[in-house]
Design a protein around this motif. Structure first.
Motif, short mmCIF file in Angstrom:
data_model
loop_
_atom_site.label_atom_id
_atom_site.label_comp_id
_atom_site.label_asym_id
_atom_site.label_seq_id
_atom_site.Cartn_x
_atom_site.Cartn_y
_atom_site.Cartn_z
N LEU A 181 -7.13 0.30 -3.77
CA LEU A 181 -6.36 1.50 -4.07
C LEU A 181 -6.61 2.52 -2.96
O LEU A 181 -7.74 3.02 -2.81
N LEU A 182 -5.59 2.79 -2.19
CA LEU A 182 -5.68 3.73 -1.05
C LEU A 182 -5.19 5.08 -1.54
O LEU A 182 -4.00 5.39 -1.47
N THR A 183 -6.11 5.90 -2.03
CA THR A 183 -5.75 7.15 -2.69
C THR A 183 -5.69 8.33 -1.73
O THR A 183 -5.22 9.40 -2.12
N ALA A 184 -6.18 8.17 -0.50
CA ALA A 184 -6.32 9.30 0.43
C ALA A 184 -5.27 9.25 1.52
O ALA A 184 -4.85 8.18 1.96
N THR A 185 -4.86 10.43 1.97
CA THR A 185 -3.90 10.53 3.05
C THR A 185 -4.14 11.84 3.80
O THR A 185 -4.99 12.65 3.41
N SER A 186 -3.40 12.03 4.88
CA SER A 186 -3.67 13.15 5.78
C SER A 186 -3.17 14.50 5.26
O SER A 186 -3.59 15.54 5.75
N ARG A 187 -2.28 14.49 4.28
CA ARG A 187 -1.71 15.74 3.75
C ARG A 187 -1.77 15.73 2.23
O ARG A 187 -1.49 14.72 1.59
N ASP A 188 -2.12 16.89 1.67
CA ASP A 188 -2.24 16.98 0.22
C ASP A 188 -0.92 16.72 -0.50
O ASP A 188 -0.91 16.20 -1.61
N ASP A 189 0.21 17.06 0.14
CA ASP A 189 1.48 16.86 -0.54
C ASP A 189 1.88 15.39 -0.61
O ASP A 189 2.84 15.04 -1.31
N LYS A 190 1.14 14.52 0.08
CA LYS A 190 1.40 13.08 -0.01
C LYS A 190 0.57 12.41 -1.11
O LYS A 190 0.74 11.21 -1.36
N LEU A 191 -0.32 13.15 -1.74
CA LEU A 191 -1.21 12.57 -2.74
C LEU A 191 -0.46 12.25 -4.03
O LEU A 191 0.41 13.02 -4.46
N TRP A 192 -0.84 11.15 -4.66
CA TRP A 192 -0.32 10.78 -5.98
C TRP A 192 -1.24 11.41 -7.01
O TRP A 192 -2.46 11.50 -6.80
N ASP A 193 -0.68 11.83 -8.12
CA ASP A 193 -1.45 12.51 -9.17
C ASP A 193 -2.67 11.67 -9.56
O ASP A 193 -2.56 10.47 -9.83
N GLU A 194 -3.84 12.31 -9.61
CA GLU A 194 -5.06 11.59 -9.95
C GLU A 194 -4.97 10.93 -11.31
O GLU A 194 -5.52 9.83 -11.53
N ARG A 195 -4.29 11.56 -12.25
CA ARG A 195 -4.15 10.95 -13.58
C ARG A 195 -3.39 9.64 -13.51
O ARG A 195 -3.63 8.73 -14.29
N HIS A 196 -2.46 9.54 -12.57
CA HIS A 196 -1.74 8.27 -12.38
C HIS A 196 -2.71 7.18 -11.92
O HIS A 196 -2.60 6.02 -12.36
N TRP A 197 -3.63 7.54 -11.02
CA TRP A 197 -4.61 6.56 -10.57
C TRP A 197 -5.50 6.10 -11.73
O TRP A 197 -5.86 4.91 -11.80
N PHE A 198 -5.88 7.03 -12.62
CA PHE A 198 -6.68 6.64 -13.79
C PHE A 198 -5.95 5.56 -14.58
O PHE A 198 -6.51 4.52 -14.93
N THR A 199 -4.69 5.84 -14.89
CA THR A 199 -3.90 4.93 -15.73
C THR A 199 -3.68 3.60 -15.03
O THR A 199 -3.80 2.52 -15.64
N LEU A 200 -3.36 3.66 -13.75
CA LEU A 200 -3.12 2.43 -13.00
C LEU A 200 -4.38 1.59 -12.91
O LEU A 200 -4.34 0.36 -13.12
N ALA A 201 -5.51 2.20 -12.60
CA ALA A 201 -6.77 1.47 -12.46
C ALA A 201 -7.14 0.78 -13.78
O ALA A 201 -7.57 -0.39 -13.79
N GLN A 202 -6.97 1.49 -14.89
CA GLN A 202 -7.28 0.90 -16.20
C GLN A 202 -6.38 -0.31 -16.48
O GLN A 202 -6.84 -1.36 -16.94
N ALA A 203 -5.10 -0.18 -16.17
CA ALA A 203 -4.16 -1.28 -16.41
C ALA A 203 -4.50 -2.49 -15.53
O ALA A 203 -4.38 -3.64 -15.98
N LEU A 204 -4.93 -2.26 -14.31
CA LEU A 204 -5.30 -3.36 -13.43
C LEU A 204 -6.56 -4.06 -13.92
O LEU A 204 -6.65 -5.30 -13.88
N LEU A 205 -7.53 -3.29 -14.40
CA LEU A 205 -8.74 -3.89 -14.98
C LEU A 205 -8.40 -4.76 -16.17
O LEU A 205 -8.97 -5.86 -16.35
#
Length: 317
Positions: A181-205
């Motif tokens: 999961l590549l959550t980091a990028t050079s600009r803040d406006d390119k970031l995906w909502d952290e809550r989305h990463w929580f949900t996605l990570a749980q579903a992948l597990l």
């Protein structure tokens, strides 16, 4: 024939230039190909077996330290090293004033984009020959078409990034089916909502996969650790070099990431990759390759978790 390629940055742009090396090597197999690149990304051209010498440049660092005598000594040494080889051709596929000036320091016939095709039109004044390349093509193809026009070979060669990751032993990942999961990028406006990463990570597990989050600096590590704290079973990767990240990606079942150079590296390594676009448009600089690749979202229209999961299941079949 000796050819110098000038493509200094950023990481994604450097990766987009790798197929030029493959095309040149296929069309001109006896040519020696060198590459001038920003020091932080020098390991990327080194992965390509057809690149002979890599000439690191440190424009980003020098700009911040112009008052330092050490900077000017380094700059002088770079100019001496660049001038030590007489090239037949110097091909600037970046089309910026900074890359054109580097090309100008080298000895050889300088080739680049025409003013109407260059990202910075002034760059064209520093070339000995220029070529008009459509601006509405993907960056990978613009690079390839420029090289094909400059060296007069076909534009329809098979797309080949030409790299493979080094074998690096990482005991902490052994026996696991990894999703990077590549959550980091050079600009803040390119970031995906952290809550989305929580949900996605749980579903992948829940699907038997282990999410791994690389982090390149303290801020990125804090974000990765928040996600790992919220979802048991997520792994925050230890500090890694660029080569180690390449090895990590190469051993993964899937990479999912925001608009970042590492997503392009995954594509170059033929790892299934899903790229998430939140504030940028993937049409001209999206993830591009011959493996399983999907660019989701666009400026102001980020993809949903459900959409990402649906595509992830397709990739993992």
């Amino acid at each position: 024939m000796r050819i110098l390629l000038v493509k200094t940055s950023s990481l994604g742009d450097v990766i987009h230039n790798l197929p030029v090396v493959s095309d040149l090597h296929l069309s001109l197999p006896e040519a020696q190909i060198d590459w001038c690149v920003e020091e932080a990304f020098a390991d990327i051209p080194r992965l390509h077996p057809a690149v002979d010498q890599v000439l690191p440049v440190a424009i980003r660092r020098w700009r911040k330290q112009l008052g330092s005598p050490a900077t000017w000594r380094e700059l002088g040494e770079f100019r001496r090293r660049l001038g030590a080889t007489t090239y037949d051709f110097v091909l600037d596929t970046q089309g910026l004033l900074k890359s054109a000036l580097i090309a100008r320091l080298a000895t050889g016939k300088r080739l680049g984009y025409a003013a109407e095709a260059a990202r910075e039109p002034l760059a064209a004044r520093f070339y000995d020959a220029t070529f008009v390349i459509p601006r509405n093509a993907h960056a990978v193809e613009r690079n390839r078409w420029l090289a094909a026009a400059a060296f007069d070979y076909p534009v329809d060669l098979p797309l080949d990034y030409g790299i493979s990751a080094p074998a690096i032993d990482s005991p902490w990942r052994a026996g696991k089916r990894l999703v990077i999961l590549l959550t980091a990028t050079s600009r803040d406006d390119k970031l995906w909502d952290e809550r989305h990463w929580f949900t996605l990570a749980q579903a992948l597990l829940e699907r038997g996969l282990t999410p791994v989050l690389p982090a390149g600096n303290a801020l990125e590590r804090e974000r990765a650790e928040r996600i790992a704290a919220a979802v048991e079973g997520v792994i925050v990767a230890p500090p890694l070099t660029l080569l180690q990240v390449a090895a990590l990606l190469a051993g993964a079942s899937l990479a999912i990431g925001v608009d970042t150079g590492l997503a392009h590296l995954a594509a170059a390594l033929r790892v299934p990759v899903i790229a998430l676009y939140i504030a940028t448009d993937p049409a001209l600089t999206g993830v591009y390759g011959t493996g399983f690749i999907r660019n989701l979202g666009a400026t102001g229209a980020p993809p949903s978790v459900a959409e990402v999961l649906r595509v992830a299941e397709q990739a993992l079949r």
